[in-house]
Motif scaffolding. Structure first.
Motif, PDB file in Angstrom:
ATOM      1  N   ALA A 103       0.845  -1.134   0.012  1.00 14.05           N
ATOM      2  CA  ALA A 103      -0.041  -0.154  -0.075  1.00 14.05           C
ATOM      3  C   ALA A 103       0.716   1.397   0.075  1.00 14.05           C
ATOM      4  O   ALA A 103       0.691   2.120  -0.748  1.00 14.05           O
ATOM      5  N   LEU A 104       1.836   1.289   0.880  1.00 13.47           N
ATOM      6  CA  LEU A 104       2.602   2.388   0.790  1.00 13.47           C
ATOM      7  C   LEU A 104       3.376   2.762  -0.447  1.00 13.47           C
ATOM      8  O   LEU A 104       3.681   3.775  -1.054  1.00 13.47           O
ATOM      9  N   ALA A 105       3.998   1.699  -1.043  1.00 11.99           N
ATOM     10  CA  ALA A 105       4.608   1.776  -2.676  1.00 11.99           C
ATOM     11  C   ALA A 105       3.749   2.202  -3.647  1.00 11.99           C
ATOM     12  O   ALA A 105       3.935   3.051  -4.319  1.00 11.99           O
ATOM     13  N   ALA A 106       2.262   1.642  -3.465  1.00 14.93           N
ATOM     14  CA  ALA A 106       1.150   2.204  -4.403  1.00 14.93           C
ATOM     15  C   ALA A 106       1.071   3.788  -4.127  1.00 14.93           C
ATOM     16  O   ALA A 106       0.902   4.363  -5.073  1.00 14.93           O
ATOM     17  N   ASN A 107       0.956   4.151  -2.737  1.00 18.12           N
ATOM     18  CA  ASN A 107       0.780   5.470  -2.643  1.00 18.12           C
ATOM     19  C   ASN A 107       1.860   6.430  -2.909  1.00 18.12           C
ATOM     20  O   ASN A 107       1.576   7.211  -3.564  1.00 18.12           O
ATOM     21  N   ARG A 108       3.012   5.703  -2.984  1.00 16.86           N
ATOM     22  CA  ARG A 108       3.978   6.449  -3.463  1.00 16.86           C
ATOM     23  C   ARG A 108       4.178   6.850  -4.931  1.00 16.86           C
ATOM     24  O   ARG A 108       4.400   7.800  -5.451  1.00 16.86           O
ATOM     25  N   ALA A 109       4.034   5.795  -5.483  1.00 20.79           N
ATOM     26  CA  ALA A 109       3.791   5.707  -7.164  1.00 20.79           C
ATOM     27  C   ALA A 109       2.508   6.542  -7.567  1.00 20.79           C
ATOM     28  O   ALA A 109       2.818   7.511  -8.471  1.00 20.79           O
ATOM     29  N   ALA A 110       1.475   6.632  -6.811  1.00 21.54           N
ATOM     30  CA  ALA A 110       0.391   7.399  -7.013  1.00 21.54           C
ATOM     31  C   ALA A 110       0.659   9.184  -7.117  1.00 21.54           C
ATOM     32  O   ALA A 110       0.405   9.859  -7.757  1.00 21.54           O
ATOM     33  N   GLU A 112       3.910  10.259  -6.932  1.00 18.90           N
ATOM     34  CA  GLU A 112       4.631  10.678  -7.983  1.00 18.90           C
ATOM     35  C   GLU A 112       4.099  11.068  -9.260  1.00 18.90           C
ATOM     36  O   GLU A 112       4.492  11.990  -9.882  1.00 18.90           O
ATOM     37  N   SER A 113       3.007  10.293  -9.850  1.00 12.73           N
ATOM     38  CA  SER A 113       2.187  10.488 -10.940  1.00 12.73           C
ATOM     39  C   SER A 113       1.507  11.870 -10.859  1.00 12.73           C
ATOM     40  O   SER A 113       1.448  12.769 -11.643  1.00 12.73           O
ATOM     41  N   ALA A 114       0.893  12.207  -9.631  1.00 10.99           N
ATOM     42  CA  ALA A 114       0.247  13.564  -9.327  1.00 10.99           C
ATOM     43  C   ALA A 114       1.176  14.656  -9.293  1.00 10.99           C
ATOM     44  O   ALA A 114       0.826  15.490  -9.856  1.00 10.99           O
ATOM     45  N   ALA A 115       2.270  14.572  -8.653  1.00 10.71           N
ATOM     46  CA  ALA A 115       3.181  15.439  -8.541  1.00 10.71           C
ATOM     47  C   ALA A 115       3.608  16.089  -9.809  1.00 10.71           C
ATOM     48  O   ALA A 115       4.087  17.028 -10.087  1.00 10.71           O
ATOM     49  N   ALA A 116       3.931  14.886 -10.688  1.00  9.36           N
ATOM     50  CA  ALA A 116       4.472  15.392 -12.112  1.00  9.36           C
ATOM     51  C   ALA A 116       3.748  16.243 -12.753  1.00  9.36           C
ATOM     52  O   ALA A 116       4.216  16.852 -13.883  1.00  9.36           O
ATOM     53  N   VAL A 117       2.224  16.352 -12.490  1.00  9.61           N
ATOM     54  CA  VAL A 117       1.411  17.313 -13.329  1.00  9.61           C
ATOM     55  C   VAL A 117       0.896  18.358 -12.272  1.00  9.61           C
ATOM     56  O   VAL A 117      -0.041  19.183 -12.707  1.00  9.61           O
ATOM     57  N   GLY A 118       1.696  18.367 -11.257  1.00  5.59           N
ATOM     58  CA  GLY A 118       1.098  19.587 -10.256  1.00  5.59           C
ATOM     59  C   GLY A 118       0.251  19.276  -9.088  1.00  5.59           C
ATOM     60  O   GLY A 118      -0.214  20.095  -8.376  1.00  5.59           O
ATOM     61  N   GLY A 119       0.116  17.882  -8.873  1.00  2.06           N
ATOM     62  CA  GLY A 119      -0.867  17.402  -7.837  1.00  2.06           C
ATOM     63  C   GLY A 119       0.063  17.711  -6.472  1.00  2.06           C
ATOM     64  O   GLY A 119       1.252  17.672  -6.433  1.00  2.06           O
ATOM     65  N   THR A 120      -0.499  17.500  -5.401  1.00  2.00           N
ATOM     66  CA  THR A 120      -0.039  17.632  -3.958  1.00  2.00           C
ATOM     67  C   THR A 120      -0.527  16.550  -3.152  1.00  2.00           C
ATOM     68  O   THR A 120      -1.798  15.810  -3.217  1.00  2.00           O
ATOM     69  N   VAL A 127       2.058   8.640   2.514  1.00  2.00           N
ATOM     70  CA  VAL A 127       3.224   8.618   1.467  1.00  2.00           C
ATOM     71  C   VAL A 127       4.257   8.978   1.936  1.00  2.00           C
ATOM     72  O   VAL A 127       4.397  10.056   2.512  1.00  2.00           O
ATOM     73  N   PRO A 128       5.306   7.821   1.883  1.00  2.00           N
ATOM     74  CA  PRO A 128       6.631   8.149   2.380  1.00  2.00           C
ATOM     75  C   PRO A 128       7.376   9.372   1.762  1.00  2.00           C
ATOM     76  O   PRO A 128       7.329   9.554   0.524  1.00  2.00           O
ATOM     77  N   PHE A 129       7.429  10.258   2.489  1.00  2.00           N
ATOM     78  CA  PHE A 129       8.007  11.640   2.103  1.00  2.00           C
ATOM     79  C   PHE A 129       9.599  11.660   2.937  1.00  2.00           C
ATOM     80  O   PHE A 129       9.756  11.322   4.024  1.00  2.00           O
ATOM     81  N   ASP A 130      10.543  12.158   2.208  1.00  2.00           N
ATOM     82  CA  ASP A 130      11.930  12.644   2.746  1.00  2.00           C
ATOM     83  C   ASP A 130      11.941  14.290   2.711  1.00  2.00           C
ATOM     84  O   ASP A 130      10.919  14.845   2.204  1.00  2.00           O
ATOM     85  N   ARG A 131      13.074  14.751   3.053  1.00  2.00           N
ATOM     86  CA  ARG A 131      13.118  16.274   3.374  1.00  2.00           C
ATOM     87  C   ARG A 131      12.824  16.948   1.843  1.00  2.00           C
ATOM     88  O   ARG A 131      12.194  17.903   1.709  1.00  2.00           O
ATOM     89  N   ALA A 132      13.527  16.339   0.871  1.00  2.00           N
ATOM     90  CA  ALA A 132      13.250  16.935  -0.564  1.00  2.00           C
ATOM     91  C   ALA A 132      11.970  16.978  -0.903  1.00  2.00           C
ATOM     92  O   ALA A 132      11.365  17.896  -1.496  1.00  2.00           O
ATOM     93  N   ASP A 133      11.289  15.894  -0.734  1.00  2.00           N
ATOM     94  CA  ASP A 133       9.651  15.805  -0.996  1.00  2.00           C
ATOM     95  C   ASP A 133       9.013  16.795  -0.253  1.00  2.00           C
ATOM     96  O   ASP A 133       8.012  17.611  -1.033  1.00  2.00           O
TER      97      ASP A 133
END
Length: 165
Positions: A103-110, A112-120, A127-133
């Motif tokens: 589930a966490l891997a699927a969340n991360r992939a979702a 990344e797809s959203a962020a690529a087009v301006g989603g947040t 959603v696993p996040f690091d400082r850069a995220d």
């Protein structure tokens, strides 16, 4: 439905989860804000891949929000007048660590797809996040967030587990 019913729409689901004992399950929730013109294309693959076992006794939400009504400081949304909230609020038995990892891997992939087009990310989910995220999430508002952190949490005791700073 009226406004209060809309605001309280998840309460019956929570009550049922508590009654069944599933409220104590792991909740690897996906909570995203999607640009309106990409909501269908971003949510479709997530929903297509979702199985009843992965969702468990959970709920899915996908609905538009008027951005001009969102006035909380530093709340990050897509640059779209009508973004969509997309939630997959699943519940997984806590001893099924493989299902939680999936589930966490699927969340991360979702995300990344959203962020690529301006989603947040709506940051109540998993959603696993690091400082850069986090810097990406806050974008141009990062200096304002960092200044608020220094002002209101000078000893760095708030939200240490989020890895924001």
């Amino acid at each position: 439905m009226d406004h209060y019913a809309f605001l309280d729409r998840i309460a019956p689901v929570v009550a049922a989860l508590k009654e069944s004992g599933a409220w104590t399950f792991a909740h690897p929730w996906l909570n995203l804000l999607l640009p309106g013109d990409h909501a269908a294309e971003l949510s479709a693959p997530v929903l297509d891949a979702l199985t009843p076992a992965a969702l468990g006794p959970g709920v899915i939400q996908l609905y538009p929000i008027r951005r001009d009504r969102l006035t909380s400081p530093l709340f990050r949304t897509p640059d779209d007048p009508v973004p969509y909230l997309f939630d997959v609020l699943g519940a997984v038995p806590p001893d099924d660590t493989a299902a939680v990892r999936r589930a966490l891997a699927a969340n991360r992939a979702a995300y990344e797809s959203a962020a690529a087009v301006g989603g947040t990310q709506y940051p109540v989910g998993c959603v696993p996040f690091d400082r850069a995220d986090w810097r990406t999430q806050f974008g141009s508002a990062w200096p304002q967030l960092a200044a608020a952190k220094r002002t209101y949490d000078p000893h760095g005791i708030l939200t240490p587990g989020q890895g924001i700073f």
